[in-house]
Design a protein around this motif. Structure first.
Motif, PDB file in Angstrom:
ATOM      1  N   VAL B  21      44.550  41.813  35.083  1.00 41.27           N
ATOM      2  CA  VAL B  21      43.833  40.902  34.056  1.00 41.27           C
ATOM      3  C   VAL B  21      42.729  41.654  33.436  1.00 41.27           C
ATOM      4  O   VAL B  21      42.163  40.846  32.785  1.00 41.27           O
ATOM      5  CB  VAL B  21      43.278  40.800  35.524  1.00 41.27           C
ATOM      6  CG1 VAL B  21      44.827  39.463  36.287  1.00 41.27           C
ATOM      7  CG2 VAL B  21      41.752  41.688  36.161  1.00 41.27           C
ATOM      8  N   HIS B  22      43.081  42.774  33.291  1.00 38.94           N
ATOM      9  CA  HIS B  22      42.351  43.504  32.331  1.00 38.94           C
ATOM     10  C   HIS B  22      40.404  43.813  32.541  1.00 38.94           C
ATOM     11  O   HIS B  22      40.390  44.015  31.194  1.00 38.94           O
ATOM     12  CB  HIS B  22      42.784  42.713  30.104  1.00 38.94           C
ATOM     13  CG  HIS B  22      42.680  43.397  29.292  1.00 38.94           C
ATOM     14  ND1 HIS B  22      41.192  43.359  28.041  1.00 38.94           N
ATOM     15  CD2 HIS B  22      43.518  44.348  28.499  1.00 38.94           C
ATOM     16  CE1 HIS B  22      41.865  44.477  27.508  1.00 38.94           C
ATOM     17  NE2 HIS B  22      42.704  44.551  27.421  1.00 38.94           N
ATOM     18  N   CYS B  23      40.581  43.530  33.872  1.00 44.10           N
ATOM     19  CA  CYS B  23      39.063  43.647  34.070  1.00 44.10           C
ATOM     20  C   CYS B  23      38.124  45.223  33.388  1.00 44.10           C
ATOM     21  O   CYS B  23      37.432  45.332  33.717  1.00 44.10           O
ATOM     22  CB  CYS B  23      39.099  43.363  35.127  1.00 44.10           C
ATOM     23  SG  CYS B  23      39.655  44.847  36.445  1.00 44.10           S
ATOM     24  N   GLY B  24      39.443  46.357  33.679  1.00 42.43           N
ATOM     25  CA  GLY B  24      38.512  47.294  33.092  1.00 42.43           C
ATOM     26  C   GLY B  24      37.888  48.346  34.279  1.00 42.43           C
ATOM     27  O   GLY B  24      37.425  49.500  33.870  1.00 42.43           O
ATOM     28  N   PHE B  25      38.099  47.685  35.194  1.00 40.02           N
ATOM     29  CA  PHE B  25      37.645  48.666  36.211  1.00 40.02           C
ATOM     30  C   PHE B  25      38.426  50.084  36.559  1.00 40.02           C
ATOM     31  O   PHE B  25      37.321  51.417  36.980  1.00 40.02           O
ATOM     32  CB  PHE B  25      37.854  48.154  37.852  1.00 40.02           C
ATOM     33  CG  PHE B  25      36.795  47.082  38.190  1.00 40.02           C
ATOM     34  CD1 PHE B  25      36.255  46.622  36.964  1.00 40.02           C
ATOM     35  CD2 PHE B  25      36.331  46.780  39.581  1.00 40.02           C
ATOM     36  CE1 PHE B  25      34.677  45.456  37.758  1.00 40.02           C
ATOM     37  CE2 PHE B  25      34.960  46.077  39.696  1.00 40.02           C
ATOM     38  CZ  PHE B  25      34.261  45.464  39.019  1.00 40.02           C
ATOM     39  N   LEU B  27      38.820  52.106  33.953  1.00 44.93           N
ATOM     40  CA  LEU B  27      38.210  52.847  33.617  1.00 44.93           C
ATOM     41  C   LEU B  27      37.433  54.403  33.477  1.00 44.93           C
ATOM     42  O   LEU B  27      37.879  55.327  33.548  1.00 44.93           O
ATOM     43  CB  LEU B  27      37.197  52.346  32.338  1.00 44.93           C
ATOM     44  CG  LEU B  27      38.198  51.400  30.966  1.00 44.93           C
ATOM     45  CD1 LEU B  27      37.237  50.778  30.187  1.00 44.93           C
ATOM     46  CD2 LEU B  27      39.473  51.452  30.893  1.00 44.93           C
ATOM     47  N   GLU B  39      40.320  53.377  24.598  1.00 44.61           N
ATOM     48  CA  GLU B  39      41.004  52.003  25.115  1.00 44.61           C
ATOM     49  C   GLU B  39      42.712  52.525  24.696  1.00 44.61           C
ATOM     50  O   GLU B  39      43.030  52.493  26.318  1.00 44.61           O
ATOM     51  CB  GLU B  39      41.382  50.783  24.122  1.00 44.61           C
ATOM     52  CG  GLU B  39      41.673  50.193  24.784  1.00 44.61           C
ATOM     53  CD  GLU B  39      40.515  49.756  26.508  1.00 44.61           C
ATOM     54  OE1 GLU B  39      39.432  49.583  26.232  1.00 44.61           O
ATOM     55  OE2 GLU B  39      40.786  48.417  27.152  1.00 44.61           O
ATOM     56  N   MET B  40      43.265  52.752  24.294  1.00 46.97           N
ATOM     57  CA  MET B  40      44.862  52.962  24.546  1.00 46.97           C
ATOM     58  C   MET B  40      45.111  54.572  25.044  1.00 46.97           C
ATOM     59  O   MET B  40      45.981  54.513  25.510  1.00 46.97           O
ATOM     60  CB  MET B  40      45.614  53.435  22.822  1.00 46.97           C
ATOM     61  CG  MET B  40      44.996  54.878  22.044  1.00 46.97           C
ATOM     62  SD  MET B  40      43.433  53.808  21.531  1.00 46.97           S
ATOM     63  CE  MET B  40      42.851  55.788  19.914  1.00 46.97           C
ATOM     64  N   ARG B  44      44.067  50.381  31.564  1.00 44.78           N
ATOM     65  CA  ARG B  44      44.157  49.042  31.132  1.00 44.78           C
ATOM     66  C   ARG B  44      44.934  49.008  29.189  1.00 44.78           C
ATOM     67  O   ARG B  44      45.677  48.115  29.135  1.00 44.78           O
ATOM     68  CB  ARG B  44      42.678  48.634  30.499  1.00 44.78           C
ATOM     69  CG  ARG B  44      42.371  46.887  30.703  1.00 44.78           C
ATOM     70  CD  ARG B  44      41.320  46.847  30.212  1.00 44.78           C
ATOM     71  NE  ARG B  44      39.991  47.060  29.095  1.00 44.78           N
ATOM     72  CZ  ARG B  44      39.261  46.943  29.500  1.00 44.78           C
ATOM     73  NH1 ARG B  44      38.625  45.916  29.849  1.00 44.78           N
ATOM     74  NH2 ARG B  44      38.026  47.773  28.258  1.00 44.78           N
ATOM     75  N   TYR B  48      47.674  47.412  28.035  1.00 46.18           N
ATOM     76  CA  TYR B  48      48.441  45.984  26.968  1.00 46.18           C
ATOM     77  C   TYR B  48      49.335  47.282  26.149  1.00 46.18           C
ATOM     78  O   TYR B  48      50.548  46.399  25.373  1.00 46.18           O
ATOM     79  CB  TYR B  48      46.911  46.549  26.637  1.00 46.18           C
ATOM     80  CG  TYR B  48      46.873  45.325  25.408  1.00 46.18           C
ATOM     81  CD1 TYR B  48      46.630  43.999  25.982  1.00 46.18           C
ATOM     82  CD2 TYR B  48      47.016  45.331  24.678  1.00 46.18           C
ATOM     83  CE1 TYR B  48      46.344  42.631  25.488  1.00 46.18           C
ATOM     84  CE2 TYR B  48      46.890  44.583  23.392  1.00 46.18           C
ATOM     85  CZ  TYR B  48      46.383  43.245  24.422  1.00 46.18           C
ATOM     86  OH  TYR B  48      46.271  42.100  23.449  1.00 46.18           O
ATOM     87  N   LEU B  49      49.700  48.502  25.958  1.00 47.52           N
ATOM     88  CA  LEU B  49      50.664  48.502  25.156  1.00 47.52           C
ATOM     89  C   LEU B  49      52.049  48.656  25.857  1.00 47.52           C
ATOM     90  O   LEU B  49      53.446  48.107  25.068  1.00 47.52           O
ATOM     91  CB  LEU B  49      51.207  50.213  24.572  1.00 47.52           C
ATOM     92  CG  LEU B  49      49.568  50.484  23.752  1.00 47.52           C
ATOM     93  CD1 LEU B  49      49.497  51.781  23.674  1.00 47.52           C
ATOM     94  CD2 LEU B  49      49.402  49.932  22.686  1.00 47.52           C
TER      95      LEU B  49
END
Lengths: 483, 430
Positions: B21-25, B27, B39-40, B44, B48-49
């Protein structure tokens, strides 16, 4: 695409090793925590110092390039979504805790430091940083300042603005200024307060000085389950009426409990219709006395189970369940939208039953997690994109936010307006209000390059969806055309 | 809608991709995100990629491959994800796609092929050990530090102190349980483990015997395929898995015990790895169900052998493939706590990988080095008398950066306690 001169100016500003220009890599910056809105930036720069940030902003200003500051990209209102043909300035290479002063109880931080890392670093001195958004393990202090973030404990301790003393800000033309003072008394007009919560539209916040608090002597946490959401809501009202100011009062409804329990296994009863997490902190004697009152009030409203955290680990578990609830909803639904609104505390039960009706009418489930103590709701609209439910879900989510305004509350409690709710702003503010806000913005950013299109409605864009191209309604009607 | 950029053989599934869900927890626990803040190079961003590649919007060659290669596969993100995203499955599906469909530069291909021509083979490793011992005797490492390119320099620096006697020693095929037998188990002796950490295997046999387990250690076993599986070399991994299953399923044992975190995690995955092979699926699942990490098994058994006191401050380092991949965190700690006198401490930033990560520290030496140094600083911060961890990769990696802290496998500490000797002394029955 950026023109060559602008590209070269940005590379010169931060150094080529701090620039991302590969088209595939750029795509990973398309959105923040709100994935419904996407826009690929033209360039991402990752400055390593305030001076780098200033140089990058100056380059943008000189070349009339719109830019968007980005922290951890966890925002839920699309505040860090890039703008078309614009630059993203990521603060993720500025993650240093510059200084901790345990005597004056202050910390100086670079913007990319995570909220939780401040508390971790301060813990050695018996201190902590009070605002605690649920995403505190990842969200950054720079983003917290931009959004004026709250969190479960802001009921007692206030929002980010109550804890930031001063900050270095790179203004939208690249000038570097310090706003605020390192004392509690802020002299003159509070420009620090103007910038905090401006969602990155008035500049980029770099070094930030925050206040640290002493870790409370005692913390007591209880989890109470109730036969209905109304009963839990009444407990909240009674607590406030009794003059108790808990550190936090959080409510979850059944769907949210199911999700959180699946993710964390915190020990919530799966079938319970509603649960409250109540936390008291302070001197031991006061805490104990109030704790007994809280129990009595809970029992008076038909509490079905009352669980008191006996150890720090148990307490952490209860909180982990609550704080993971948003993301955990991914376990019970393929897609969902997190909404954020505020209603007067006395209307909690009413808003919940209206939300339930609206969900039923739309044929969608809505889970509720909220900071009950200050009436801050987080309805989560569950849907399935593959089943074509996205638009219905977006509509329901917007309707819920606007319902909050109708009931005398606010469009946002803490997630911000961003891209998501800019178009709803006229529901809450009149034309004069909005134009005053716009004047403030213009005073900082005459060229309107700093996070444009966010927070304030831009008439030309309202109703137009960023992300994958969809024709504007006026385009479809043949009134306007794209050039 | 364009076609997926992945080929049709087990691509990362749409359902698994949609879980994010792209929340970023994830990272803060991602080692590469900690290093670079891009980011890449976060879970996350990588998901995405993968998502874009699955939609056919980006190609596999180029940036996509670069960022999948940069992932350590430590699975810290799986632990931190509140939505239950199965990044482990996603990565395991993606890496073979890269191996099959993206041509590698010649030097990269040779280097990787070289690793896989050496490591999974005990005999070749032993031959290399002779060379290694000679190399160390001649004090060549100091010279190598100056003249070799980064990858080769990393590979030589990771080489442990070679003791030829233990590199060539073989394990007894059957060790009887002491006292009333409680279980009969088979031991995976591993490839690197057996040649370079032979003493961990002998300690494992002794401890198991002392705790009432009969231990069978088949001689015809080979590599379990873990290194290949985690590097996306699927055909190699499947072949190894089948051989390992065939070797062990003949034995009448209750459990298959492994003392290498990376091997254990892949052996528990055999069922999934061979899910599309009807001849093997059931056998693989039956095999996986029996696999236990040594600390997992010991935690299941009520301690029986007497423990002698060891007064030491012991730092426990969670190997990623034990903690994140298998969820085994409490068991090794509880096993170590059965030793009186042991003061067990955790490391700061314990969830962050030490940079070893299978073949990672050889193919990506720079980030591995930075992570190794960070981990070493965190170990120094708690000033332990001993560092204990359950994976030879971590031991080899950390040895490079910590020359003043003795390092052991948990089972070696337990063995010393049961034998009543100091943990850094040689055992009595080698």
């Amino acid at each position: 695409m950026l023109d060559r001169a602008a590209h070269d100016a940005l590379v010169a500003a931060v150094g080529s090793e701090n620039v991302i220009s590969d088209p595939v890599q750029l795509r990973s910056y398309e959105c923040d925590g709100l994935t419904g809105f996407r826009q690929t930036p033209s360039l991402v720069v990752l400055p390593r110092s305030t001076e780098d940030v200033a140089q990058a902003v100056r380059a943008c200003h000189r070349h009339w390039l719109p830019f968007v500051a980005r922290g951890a990209g966890t925002g839920l209102s699309g505040g860090a979504m890039p703008v078309a043909d614009g630059v993203v300035i990521s603060l993720q290479r500025m993650r240093e805790i510059v200084h901790i002063d345990p005597v004056d109880r202050r910390a100086v931080l670079q913007p990319g430091v995570t909220n939780l890392d401040i508390t971790k670093a301060a813990a050695a001195h018996g201190l902590y940083y009070a605002p605690d958004p649920s995403s505190q393990q990842v969200c950054t202090i720079g983003g917290n300042v931009a959004e004026n973030s709250g969190g479960a404990h802001c009921l007692k301790y206030g929002f980010t603005t109550n804890h930031v003393l001063s900050m270095t800000v790179v203004l939208p033309d690249g000038e570097v200024v310090t706003l605020g003072e390192d004392t509690d008394e802020q002299l003159g007009p509070d420009l620090r307060g103007v910038v905090i919560g401006s969602e990155g539209t008035l500049g980029i916040v770099c070094d930030i000085t925050v206040r640290l608090l002493r870790v409370p002597e005692t913390v007591r946490t209880l989890l109470a389950e109730f036969p209905s959401v109304t009963a839990a809501g009444d407990v909240v009202s009674d607590l406030v009426a009794a003059g108790i100011i808990p550190a936090a009062v959080e409510m979850m409804d059944n769907l949210a409990i199911q999700a959180a329990e699946k993710a964390v296994g915190a020990g919530y009863t799966l079938t319970t219709p509603a649960a409250l997490v109540v936390e008291l902190d302070g001197p031991a004697s006061e805490c104990e006395a109030q704790f007994d009152q809280v129990r009595t009030i809970c029992e008076r409203h038909g509490c079905t189970r009352l669980h008191i955290a006996e150890t720090a680990a148990e307490r952490a578990k209860i909180w982990k369940g609550r704080k993971a609830a948003f993301a955990a909803v991914g376990r019970i639904s393929p897609d969902y939208i997190v909404q954020d609104g505020v209603v007067p505390r006395t209307r909690l039960a009413e808003v919940l039953s209206r939300i339930e009706d609206m969900g039923r009418d739309a044929g969608l489930r809505v889970a509720n997690v909220f900071h009950a103590g200050d009436g801050n709701l987080h309805p989560l609209v569950l849907f399935d994109d593959d089943a074509g439910e996205l638009e219905r879900a977006e509509q329901l989510s917007t309707d819920i936010a606007e319902l909050c305004v109708e009931l005398g509350g606010s469009l946002s409690g803490e997630h911000g307006i961003g891209t998501d709710k800019a178009c709803s702003m006229p529901r809450m503010f009149g034309e004069a209000d909005l134009s005053t806000m716009d004047s403030v913005r213009a005073a900082f950013d005459l060229r309107r390059l700093c996070n444009p299109g966010k927070l304030l409605p831009t008439p030309r864009l309202c109703g137009e969806k960023p992300g994958r191209y969809r024709p504007h309604p006026l385009e479809e009607a043949g009134v306007i055309e794209r050039l | 809608m364009t076609d997926s950029s992945f080929d049709a053989t087990n691509p990362p599934s749409r359902e698994l991709l949609n879980d994010c869900v792209h929340c970023g927890f994830c990272l803060p626990t991602c080692p590469t995100y900690q290093l670079w803040g891009e980011e890449m190079d976060s879970p996350r961003g990588r998901i995405y990629l993968m998502d874009l590649a699955e939609r056919g919007e980006i190609e596999l060659e180029g940036a996509f491959t670069e960022h999948i290669d940069a992932c350590l596969g430590c699975m810290a993100c799986v632990t931190s994800c509140p939505s239950g995203v199965q990044y482990d499955r996603l990565l395991e599906a993606t890496r073979p796609q890269v191996e099959r469909n993206v041509p590698r530069a010649r030097s990269d291909r040779w280097f990787r092929n070289g690793i896989f021509a050496l490591f999974p083979y005990r005999r070749r490793l032993r031959a290399a050990a002779i060379g290694g011992a000679l190399y160390q005797k001649l004090r060549l490492p100091a010279l190598a530090e100056r003249v070799l390119p980064p990858r080769l320099r990393a590979a030589q620096a990771l080489m442990p102190q070679v003791r030829l006697r233990s590199a060539f020693a073989s394990l007894p095929r059957r060790v009887r349980a002491e006292g009333e037998p409680r279980r009969r188990v088979a031991l995976l002796s591993g490839c690197v483990q057996d040649v370079f950490f032979h003493e961990v295997n002998t300690a494992t046999q002794r401890v198991l015997a002392a705790e009432g387990c009969e231990v069978l250690t088949p001689r015809d076993q080979g590599c379990c395929g873990a290194l290949g599986l985690h590097a996306g070399r699927e055909p190699h991994a499947r072949e190894r898995a089948k051989q390992t299953i065939a070797t062990f399923e003949k034995l009448p044992v209750d459990n298959i015990v492994v003392n290498v975190a990376g091997c254990g995690s892949s052996m528990k995955e055999y069922g999934h790895l061979l899910a599309d092979d009807p001849e093997w699926t059931d056998r693989a699942e039956a095999f996986s169900a029996k696999v236990r990490d040594i600390t997992e098994l010991l935690a299941e058994l009520e301690p029986r052998a007497e423990r002698h006191r060891i007064d030491a401050k012991v730092a426990y380092h969670d190997a990623c493939h034990l903690g994140h991949a298998q969820g085994i965190r409490e068991q090794p700690r509880s096993v170590l706590r059965t030793v009186p006198g042991v003061d067990l401490v955790d490391l700061p930033d314990a969830e962050i990988c030490c940079g070893s990560a299978g073949i990672y520290n050889m193919v990506n030496p720079e980030p591995a080095e930075e992570l190794g140094e960070r981990k070493a600083r965190n170990v120094q911060a708690v000033s332990p008398d001993l560092l204990v961890t359950a994976n030879p990769g971590c031991l080899l990696q950390l040895r490079r950066y910590l020359d003043n802290v003795p390092m052991l496998h948990p089972v070696q500490l337990l063995d010393a306690s049961i034998q009543g000797r100091r943990p850094t002394e040689a055992p009595m029955t080698e």
